[in-house]
Design a protein around this motif. Structure first.
Motif, PDB file in Angstrom:
ATOM      1  N   SER A   1      29.286  59.459   3.592  1.00 56.74           N
ATOM      2  CA  SER A   1      30.034  60.670   3.953  1.00 56.74           C
ATOM      3  C   SER A   1      29.437  61.415   5.135  1.00 56.74           C
ATOM      4  O   SER A   1      29.807  62.557   5.382  1.00 56.74           O
ATOM      5  CB  SER A   1      30.085  61.636   2.766  1.00 56.74           C
ATOM      6  OG  SER A   1      30.452  60.974   1.612  1.00 56.74           O
TER       7      SER A   1
ATOM      8  N   ALA B   1      32.244  62.436   7.103  1.00 56.27           N
ATOM      9  CA  ALA B   1      33.467  62.777   6.362  1.00 56.27           C
ATOM     10  C   ALA B   1      34.101  64.056   6.916  1.00 56.27           C
ATOM     11  O   ALA B   1      33.404  64.913   7.447  1.00 56.27           O
ATOM     12  CB  ALA B   1      33.150  62.963   4.876  1.00 56.27           C
TER      13      ALA B   1
ATOM     14  N   GLY C   1      35.473  66.427   5.178  1.00 52.99           N
ATOM     15  CA  GLY C   1      35.017  67.536   4.343  1.00 52.99           C
ATOM     16  C   GLY C   1      34.467  66.989   3.036  1.00 52.99           C
ATOM     17  O   GLY C   1      34.684  65.819   2.708  1.00 52.99           O
ATOM     18  N   GLY C   2      33.745  67.819   2.325  1.00 54.25           N
ATOM     19  CA  GLY C   2      33.265  67.419   1.012  1.00 54.25           C
ATOM     20  C   GLY C   2      32.045  66.517   1.044  1.00 54.25           C
ATOM     21  O   GLY C   2      31.744  65.845   0.060  1.00 54.25           O
ATOM     22  N   ALA C   3      31.331  66.478   2.171  1.00 55.71           N
ATOM     23  CA  ALA C   3      30.149  65.611   2.272  1.00 55.71           C
ATOM     24  C   ALA C   3      29.089  66.042   1.256  1.00 55.71           C
ATOM     25  O   ALA C   3      28.425  65.203   0.647  1.00 55.71           O
ATOM     26  CB  ALA C   3      29.583  65.649   3.686  1.00 55.71           C
TER      27      ALA C   3
ATOM     28  N   THR D   1      29.381  67.627  -1.744  1.00 51.89           N
ATOM     29  CA  THR D   1      29.661  67.269  -3.140  1.00 51.89           C
ATOM     30  C   THR D   1      29.559  65.766  -3.343  1.00 51.89           C
ATOM     31  O   THR D   1      29.086  65.304  -4.363  1.00 51.89           O
ATOM     32  CB  THR D   1      31.058  67.757  -3.581  1.00 51.89           C
ATOM     33  OG1 THR D   1      32.033  67.262  -2.669  1.00 51.89           O
ATOM     34  CG2 THR D   1      31.127  69.275  -3.629  1.00 51.89           C
ATOM     35  N   LYS D   2      29.990  65.003  -2.318  1.00 50.22           N
ATOM     36  CA  LYS D   2      29.923  63.541  -2.407  1.00 50.22           C
ATOM     37  C   LYS D   2      28.466  63.086  -2.494  1.00 50.22           C
ATOM     38  O   LYS D   2      28.123  62.225  -3.300  1.00 50.22           O
ATOM     39  CB  LYS D   2      30.599  62.922  -1.173  1.00 50.22           C
ATOM     40  CG  LYS D   2      30.817  61.432  -1.264  1.00 50.22           C
ATOM     41  CD  LYS D   2      32.038  61.123  -2.102  1.00 50.22           C
ATOM     42  CE  LYS D   2      32.339  59.628  -2.101  1.00 50.22           C
ATOM     43  NZ  LYS D   2      33.436  59.346  -3.025  1.00 50.22           N
TER      44      LYS D   2
ATOM     45  N   GLN E   1      27.077  63.865  -5.832  1.00 49.05           N
ATOM     46  CA  GLN E   1      27.552  62.900  -6.824  1.00 49.05           C
ATOM     47  C   GLN E   1      26.722  61.615  -6.747  1.00 49.05           C
ATOM     48  O   GLN E   1      26.329  61.047  -7.767  1.00 49.05           O
ATOM     49  CB  GLN E   1      29.040  62.585  -6.590  1.00 49.05           C
ATOM     50  CG  GLN E   1      29.629  61.568  -7.560  1.00 49.05           C
ATOM     51  CD  GLN E   1      29.987  62.169  -8.912  1.00 49.05           C
ATOM     52  OE1 GLN E   1      30.971  62.876  -9.067  1.00 49.05           O
ATOM     53  NE2 GLN E   1      29.160  61.902  -9.917  1.00 49.05           N
TER      54      GLN E   1
ATOM     55  N   ILE F   1      23.367  62.186  -8.330  1.00 47.94           N
ATOM     56  CA  ILE F   1      23.486  62.214  -9.797  1.00 47.94           C
ATOM     57  C   ILE F   1      23.605  60.784 -10.338  1.00 47.94           C
ATOM     58  O   ILE F   1      22.920  60.409 -11.286  1.00 47.94           O
ATOM     59  CB  ILE F   1      24.716  63.053 -10.223  1.00 47.94           C
ATOM     60  CG1 ILE F   1      24.451  64.526  -9.937  1.00 47.94           C
ATOM     61  CG2 ILE F   1      25.034  62.837 -11.691  1.00 47.94           C
ATOM     62  CD1 ILE F   1      25.705  65.383 -10.006  1.00 47.94           C
ATOM     63  N   ASN F   2      24.503  60.005  -9.702  1.00 47.66           N
ATOM     64  CA  ASN F   2      24.728  58.645 -10.188  1.00 47.66           C
ATOM     65  C   ASN F   2      23.463  57.788 -10.109  1.00 47.66           C
ATOM     66  O   ASN F   2      23.304  56.845 -10.868  1.00 47.66           O
ATOM     67  CB  ASN F   2      25.860  57.970  -9.391  1.00 47.66           C
ATOM     68  CG  ASN F   2      27.210  58.641  -9.631  1.00 47.66           C
ATOM     69  OD1 ASN F   2      27.348  59.489 -10.512  1.00 47.66           O
ATOM     70  ND2 ASN F   2      28.211  58.270  -8.842  1.00 47.66           N
TER      71      ASN F   2
ATOM     72  N   ASN G   1      28.215  74.160  -1.957  1.00 49.76           N
ATOM     73  CA  ASN G   1      28.892  73.248  -2.889  1.00 49.76           C
ATOM     74  C   ASN G   1      27.915  72.220  -3.466  1.00 49.76           C
ATOM     75  O   ASN G   1      27.889  71.978  -4.674  1.00 49.76           O
ATOM     76  CB  ASN G   1      30.063  72.543  -2.203  1.00 49.76           C
ATOM     77  CG  ASN G   1      31.202  73.512  -1.915  1.00 49.76           C
ATOM     78  OD1 ASN G   1      31.300  74.566  -2.540  1.00 49.76           O
ATOM     79  ND2 ASN G   1      32.044  73.168  -0.966  1.00 49.76           N
TER      80      ASN G   1
ATOM     81  N   ALA H   1      25.686  73.891  -5.921  1.00 49.32           N
ATOM     82  CA  ALA H   1      26.331  74.129  -7.223  1.00 49.32           C
ATOM     83  C   ALA H   1      26.296  72.870  -8.082  1.00 49.32           C
ATOM     84  O   ALA H   1      26.034  72.935  -9.289  1.00 49.32           O
ATOM     85  CB  ALA H   1      27.772  74.595  -7.017  1.00 49.32           C
ATOM     86  N   VAL H   2      26.541  71.728  -7.454  1.00 44.67           N
ATOM     87  CA  VAL H   2      26.572  70.466  -8.198  1.00 44.67           C
ATOM     88  C   VAL H   2      25.165  70.094  -8.674  1.00 44.67           C
ATOM     89  O   VAL H   2      24.947  69.791  -9.850  1.00 44.67           O
ATOM     90  CB  VAL H   2      27.147  69.326  -7.327  1.00 44.67           C
ATOM     91  CG1 VAL H   2      27.048  68.000  -8.076  1.00 44.67           C
ATOM     92  CG2 VAL H   2      28.586  69.626  -6.941  1.00 44.67           C
TER      93      VAL H   2
ATOM     94  N   ALA I   1      24.006  72.364 -11.388  1.00 51.43           N
ATOM     95  CA  ALA I   1      24.679  72.104 -12.672  1.00 51.43           C
ATOM     96  C   ALA I   1      24.122  70.852 -13.329  1.00 51.43           C
ATOM     97  O   ALA I   1      24.110  70.734 -14.555  1.00 51.43           O
ATOM     98  CB  ALA I   1      26.187  71.979 -12.448  1.00 51.43           C
ATOM     99  N   ALA I   2      23.669  69.915 -12.500  1.00 52.92           N
ATOM    100  CA  ALA I   2      23.140  68.662 -13.043  1.00 52.92           C
ATOM    101  C   ALA I   2      21.654  68.775 -13.384  1.00 52.92           C
ATOM    102  O   ALA I   2      21.040  67.806 -13.823  1.00 52.92           O
ATOM    103  CB  ALA I   2      23.364  67.532 -12.029  1.00 52.92           C
TER     104      ALA I   2
END
Lengths: 128, 279
Positions: A43, A46, A48-50, A52-53, A56, A59-60, A74, A77-78, A81-82
């Protein structure tokens, strides 16, 4: 502990990428054994959303702490939360970042260090 | 007939042209589609008598049903969903409302709920029907509001659309169903550069178009030469004139300070109508 370090290159001599979501690579490393794997960031460019990606992906991969220059709201926040620790303001080589982490001199942050789209470079975030 | 007024470069005079054209004609519906910062109302001073909220559908997760399979997150092209175990974080600001996550979820844990992103205001400015879209501050998705404005068009009237600047999605959403597009530029290298981008865009959309040069007299002749070379109709030149700028700063349209330009806008409309084969 499994760390994720944003990186401009594919090995431990590479310089830490100051951007989390739009880093070129991520070095995933075991801080105890120094065993690492390098993952290219799909990303980086990318629209947008790089952030959060990337979060993710982290996390994975079962990462427990992120070391980078800056992290936006963003992604923060992720990761938060994790339950993933976030260390910003990290620079120099990836290896030196790991050493600094192991020395206990880094302090985890409690809020994002930059605004959204900070890592997108000139012109891309504005009204086009 | 729908006439869109667009430009590549911002601040070239889209609103000035759209307002002037609208004020020159009878039986007009004016729609300000620059929903990120609509400003035609400053000049037209409409009375607003209806406000319609605009919503888009975003996912809502029932975490008691989520198995954490990650399919929604993998599908989302805008990275608006992140799965942490069997928790799903939703970033509504990043969602484009495609509904793909709802369809792909094997557990049927996702439903769509409306989220308000802005408002459409309807009213009138004397005899003119007026509409404007206003996107909520901080919201990035302009196109659903522009789409909704298009649903409210009264096709029995001459419709003037005041477009956002640039060549991105909101511009395309504004211009694509138009019968004609006026591209406003200024006679400067910057104006020419962005005009060329706008021309490429409008050609792709297959909407007939022509160019208006605003602030004629500043800059150079390169826009004229470009239009000649590309066989693009140069519809009108609006002179660089301090009276126009002074009027603008008071929220007064060109017509109020230089009524002699009205005939130019009538001729403009006649030329466009002739091109489109409409009255």
């Amino acid at each position: 502990m499994k760390l994720c370090i944003s990186s401009t290159g594919q090995n431990l001599n590479a310089v830490v990428d100051p951007r989390f979501g739009r880093a070129t690579y991520y070095i995933l490393i075991d801080s105890a054994t120094n065993d690492f794997e390098c993952v290219e960031n799909p990303s980086a460019m990318a629209g947008g959303g790089a952030g959060t990606k990337a979060a993710q992906l982290v996390i994975n991969k079962g990462v427990q702490a992120v070391l980078t220059g800056n992290v936006g709201p963003n992604a923060f926040a992720v990761l938060n939360a994790a339950g993933i620790q976030i260390y910003t303001g990290v620079s120099g080589s990836v290896q030196s970042a790991v050493d600094l982490f192991n020395s206990g001199k880094l302090q985890a942050i409690g809020s994002p260090s930059v605004e959204a789209h900070a890592g997108m470079g000139g012109g891309k975030g504005g009204r086009a | 007939m729908i006439i869109a007024v667009a430009s590549g470069k911002g601040g070239t005079g889209k609103t000035t042209v759209a307002v002037s054209l609208a004020l020159s004609l009878n039986s007009v519906q004016f729609a300000d589609c620059d929903v990120e910062e609509p400003n035609a109302a400053i000049f037209l001073r409409p009375v607003i008598d209806e406000k319609i909220p605009v919503t888009m559908l975003v996912p809502e997760i029932d975490e008691t049903k989520c198995s954490g399979c990650n399919k929604c997150s993998e599908l989302c092209a805008y990275n608006a969903l992140v799965v942490i175990g069997t928790r799903v974080l939703v970033f509504p600001n990043m969602c484009h409302g495609c509904g793909g996550c709802t369809l792909i979820c094997p557990e049927r844990a996702i439903t769509e709920k409306p989220r308000e992103i802005g408002v459409i205001e309807k009213g009138s400015a004397r005899a003119m029907a007026f509409m404007q879209g206003i996107l909520n501050v901080g919201d990035p998705m302009a196109t659903p509001i522009i789409r909704e404005l298009h649903h409210c068009l009264d096709r029995t009237k001459t419709i003037i659309l005041d477009s956002p600047p640039g060549t991105s999605c909101p511009v395309i959403e504004t211009v694509r169903d138009s019968d004609y597009c006026i591209l406003v530029t200024e006679p400067t290298p910057f104006g020419l550069h962005d005009l060329q981008l706008a021309v490429e865009t409008v050609r792709q959309l297959k909407v007939p178009f022509g160019v208006i040069v605003n602030s004629a007299g500043i800059g150079d002749e390169e826009v004229d030469k470009y239009c000649q070379r590309e066989a693009i109709p140069l519809l009108m030149k609006i002179p660089w004139d301090r009276r126009i700028a002074e009027g603008y700063s008071r929220g007064e349209p060109i017509m109020a300070v230089m009524p002699e330009l009205r005939q130019g806008f009538l001729n403009l409309h006649a030329a466009i109508a002739a091109t489109c084969g409409a009255a």
